[in-house]
Design a protein around this motif. Structure first.
Motif, PDB file in Angstrom:
ATOM      1  N   GLY A   1      11.031  20.519   0.239  1.00  0.00           N
ATOM      2  CA  GLY A   1      12.077  21.363  -0.327  1.00  0.00           C
ATOM      3  C   GLY A   1      13.192  20.604  -1.007  1.00  0.00           C
ATOM      4  N   GLY A   2      12.855  19.505  -1.673  1.00  0.00           N
ATOM      5  CA  GLY A   2      13.863  18.732  -2.367  1.00  0.00           C
ATOM      6  C   GLY A   2      14.605  17.734  -1.516  1.00  0.00           C
ATOM      7  N   SER A   3      14.216  17.595  -0.239  1.00  0.00           N
ATOM      8  CA  SER A   3      14.913  16.678   0.667  1.00  0.00           C
ATOM      9  C   SER A   3      13.921  15.749   1.348  1.00  0.00           C
ATOM     10  N   LEU A   4      14.369  14.551   1.647  1.00  0.00           N
ATOM     11  CA  LEU A   4      13.583  13.649   2.478  1.00  0.00           C
ATOM     12  C   LEU A   4      13.789  14.035   3.933  1.00  0.00           C
ATOM     13  N   MET A   5      12.710  13.979   4.714  1.00  0.00           N
ATOM     14  CA  MET A   5      12.732  14.548   6.056  1.00  0.00           C
ATOM     15  C   MET A   5      12.764  13.481   7.137  1.00  0.00           C
ATOM     16  N   HIS A   6      13.592  13.732   8.133  1.00  0.00           N
ATOM     17  CA  HIS A   6      13.529  12.994   9.392  1.00  0.00           C
ATOM     18  C   HIS A   6      12.340  13.527  10.172  1.00  0.00           C
ATOM     19  N   THR A   7      11.414  12.668  10.543  1.00  0.00           N
ATOM     20  CA  THR A   7      10.235  13.153  11.260  1.00  0.00           C
ATOM     21  C   THR A   7       9.774  12.150  12.307  1.00  0.00           C
ATOM     22  N   HIS A   8       9.342  12.677  13.437  1.00  0.00           N
ATOM     23  CA  HIS A   8       8.699  11.875  14.477  1.00  0.00           C
ATOM     24  C   HIS A   8       7.183  12.019  14.425  1.00  0.00           C
ATOM     25  N   SER A   9       6.677  12.851  13.572  1.00  0.00           N
ATOM     26  CA  SER A   9       5.272  13.235  13.566  1.00  0.00           C
ATOM     27  C   SER A   9       4.357  12.085  13.144  1.00  0.00           C
ATOM     28  N   PRO A  10       3.185  11.974  13.777  1.00  0.00           N
ATOM     29  CA  PRO A  10       2.168  11.015  13.330  1.00  0.00           C
ATOM     30  C   PRO A  10       1.329  11.528  12.172  1.00  0.00           C
ATOM     31  N   ASP A  11       1.448  12.811  11.841  1.00  0.00           N
ATOM     32  CA  ASP A  11       0.540  13.410  10.864  1.00  0.00           C
ATOM     33  C   ASP A  11       0.656  12.804   9.465  1.00  0.00           C
ATOM     34  N   PRO A  12       1.855  12.464   8.975  1.00  0.00           N
ATOM     35  CA  PRO A  12       1.897  11.835   7.654  1.00  0.00           C
ATOM     36  C   PRO A  12       1.119  10.522   7.584  1.00  0.00           C
TER      37      PRO A  12
ATOM     38  N   VAL B   1       0.856  -1.182   0.000  1.00  0.00           N
ATOM     39  CA  VAL B   1       0.000   0.000   0.000  1.00  0.00           C
ATOM     40  C   VAL B   1       0.893   1.234   0.000  1.00  0.00           C
ATOM     41  N   THR B   2       0.731   2.104  -0.969  1.00  0.00           N
ATOM     42  CA  THR B   2       1.547   3.313  -1.056  1.00  0.00           C
ATOM     43  C   THR B   2       0.660   4.549  -0.992  1.00  0.00           C
ATOM     44  N   PRO B   3       1.198   5.681  -0.552  1.00  0.00           N
ATOM     45  CA  PRO B   3       0.382   6.894  -0.436  1.00  0.00           C
ATOM     46  C   PRO B   3      -0.129   7.352  -1.794  1.00  0.00           C
ATOM     47  N   ALA B   4      -1.327   7.920  -1.781  1.00  0.00           N
ATOM     48  CA  ALA B   4      -1.833   8.570  -2.988  1.00  0.00           C
ATOM     49  C   ALA B   4      -0.972   9.784  -3.313  1.00  0.00           C
ATOM     50  N   ASP B   5      -1.023  10.226  -4.554  1.00  0.00           N
ATOM     51  CA  ASP B   5      -0.307  11.439  -4.939  1.00  0.00           C
ATOM     52  C   ASP B   5      -0.940  12.662  -4.290  1.00  0.00           C
ATOM     53  N   HIS B   6      -0.097  13.679  -4.086  1.00  0.00           N
ATOM     54  CA  HIS B   6      -0.556  14.994  -3.631  1.00  0.00           C
ATOM     55  C   HIS B   6      -1.179  14.934  -2.227  1.00  0.00           C
ATOM     56  N   LEU B   7      -0.508  14.211  -1.342  1.00  0.00           N
ATOM     57  CA  LEU B   7      -0.869  14.238   0.070  1.00  0.00           C
ATOM     58  C   LEU B   7       0.192  15.054   0.809  1.00  0.00           C
ATOM     59  N   TYR B   8      -0.262  15.852   1.784  1.00  0.00           N
ATOM     60  CA  TYR B   8       0.648  16.775   2.463  1.00  0.00           C
ATOM     61  C   TYR B   8       0.442  16.705   3.973  1.00  0.00           C
ATOM     62  N   ALA B   9       1.536  16.881   4.703  1.00  0.00           N
ATOM     63  CA  ALA B   9       1.502  16.948   6.167  1.00  0.00           C
ATOM     64  C   ALA B   9       2.769  17.639   6.642  1.00  0.00           C
ATOM     65  N   ASP B  10       2.667  18.360   7.734  1.00  0.00           N
ATOM     66  CA  ASP B  10       3.834  19.003   8.351  1.00  0.00           C
ATOM     67  C   ASP B  10       4.635  19.848   7.366  1.00  0.00           C
ATOM     68  N   GLY B  11       3.941  20.531   6.465  1.00  0.00           N
ATOM     69  CA  GLY B  11       4.610  21.403   5.516  1.00  0.00           C
ATOM     70  C   GLY B  11       5.375  20.667   4.440  1.00  0.00           C
ATOM     71  N   GLY B  12       5.146  19.373   4.291  1.00  0.00           N
ATOM     72  CA  GLY B  12       5.844  18.596   3.273  1.00  0.00           C
ATOM     73  C   GLY B  12       4.884  17.729   2.493  1.00  0.00           C
ATOM     74  N   GLU B  13       5.405  17.088   1.471  1.00  0.00           N
ATOM     75  CA  GLU B  13       4.614  16.187   0.646  1.00  0.00           C
ATOM     76  C   GLU B  13       4.960  14.746   1.009  1.00  0.00           C
ATOM     77  N   ILE B  14       3.948  13.914   1.106  1.00  0.00           N
ATOM     78  CA  ILE B  14       4.152  12.497   1.397  1.00  0.00           C
ATOM     79  C   ILE B  14       4.393  11.774   0.077  1.00  0.00           C
ATOM     80  N   ARG B  15       5.518  11.111  -0.024  1.00  0.00           N
ATOM     81  CA  ARG B  15       5.859  10.382  -1.232  1.00  0.00           C
ATOM     82  C   ARG B  15       6.191   8.939  -0.865  1.00  0.00           C
TER      83      ARG B  15
END
Length: 266
Positions: free
Chosen positions: A167-178, A142-156
């Protein structure tokens, strides 16, 4: 994304030796001061340290330290306030064995599996190989749908592993929001939720809190997932340093797949 050549499957003892040398277990990089401060933040209700779980006021500092000594292998002595802290290598390997049993069942059932990470420069290397092996075994990734956003970033997703991009980088995150956004999007689309989530940080915490079978990895300064396992919200939490150089996880990944009865992906 091509995978590096798979290493030979290590014995339990050779894996333990490697994990200690690589500081994935044993004397790890995270300091005692950092661990204790995170345990305190969890107890004091800082939701940034709950990793998407609802922990309320059920835990005090002494209970969290006792739990982390039991399930992660940190130093049990409450008078140890500074310096080196530890992860018990036997607990790491025991966690891998329990995770492997869950993965084996998922492969047998052809389950829908969502794999996600908040550590794109660390345990992503493990998630990538596990996702490919489960797909080869007949699971649906199961992969995320396109154009999903959380914490000021895009889920890919990269190699079927969900990640947060900004911003062109993959993010280290502890957030549950994605993870919340991914699961909400599945529900909005009328699609079933995953049967199993394999993840870390808030990706794992939110999924477990949502009632989905969840297994994950956690460092000794991230007590929430161990609390979640103790309370039955997560099936398995594997203790390890979750951000050593990615190639160092390769022997561990080979062991995990072999224990799950899965083939190394081509």
């Amino acid at each position: 994304m091509p995978l590096d050549p798979a290493p030979a499957v290590p014995t339990r003892q050779s894996l333990a030796d490697h994990l200690i040398r690589a500081r994935i277990s044993g004397d790890v990089a995270t300091s005692r001061e950092n661990n204790l401060s995170h345990y305190r933040e969890l107890v004091e209700g800082n939701r940034n340290f709950w990793l998407g779980l609802e922990l309320g006021d059920r835990w005090d500092e002494a209970a969290v330290l006792e739990l982390m000594a039991e399930r992660c292998g940190v130093v049990a002595d409450p008078a140890h306030l500074h310096g080196q802290d530890t992860i018990d290598v036997d607990l790491t390997i025991g966690g891998l064995d329990r995770m492997a049993a869950v993965m084996h069942k998922a492969a047998e059932n052809g389950s829908r599996v969502l794999v996600a990470t908040g550590h794109p420069a660390g345990v992503f290397a493990v998630h990538q190989v596990v996702a490919a092996a489960l797909r080869d075994a007949g699971c649906t990734l199961v992969t995320p749908a396109d154009h999903l956003y959380a914490d000021g970033g895009e889920i890919r997703h990269m190699a079927s592993v969900a990640v947060l991009h900004r911003g062109g980088s993959l993010m280290h995150t502890h957030s549950p929001d994605p993870m919340r956004e991914v699961l909400d999007a599945l529900e909005r689309a009328g699609e079933p939720l995953p049967d199993l989530v394999i993840a870390d940080h808030g990706w794992a915490g939110h999924a477990g809190g949502r009632g989905i079978d969840t297994v994950g990895y956690a460092d000794c300064n991230d007590p929430a997932l161990f609390v979640g396992e103790a309370e039955g919200t997560l099936l398995v939490t594997v203790p390890l340093d979750d951000n050593v150089p990615p190639h160092l996880y390769a022997p561990m990944t080979a062991y995990l797949l072999a224990a799950a009865g899965l083939k190394q992906p081509a």
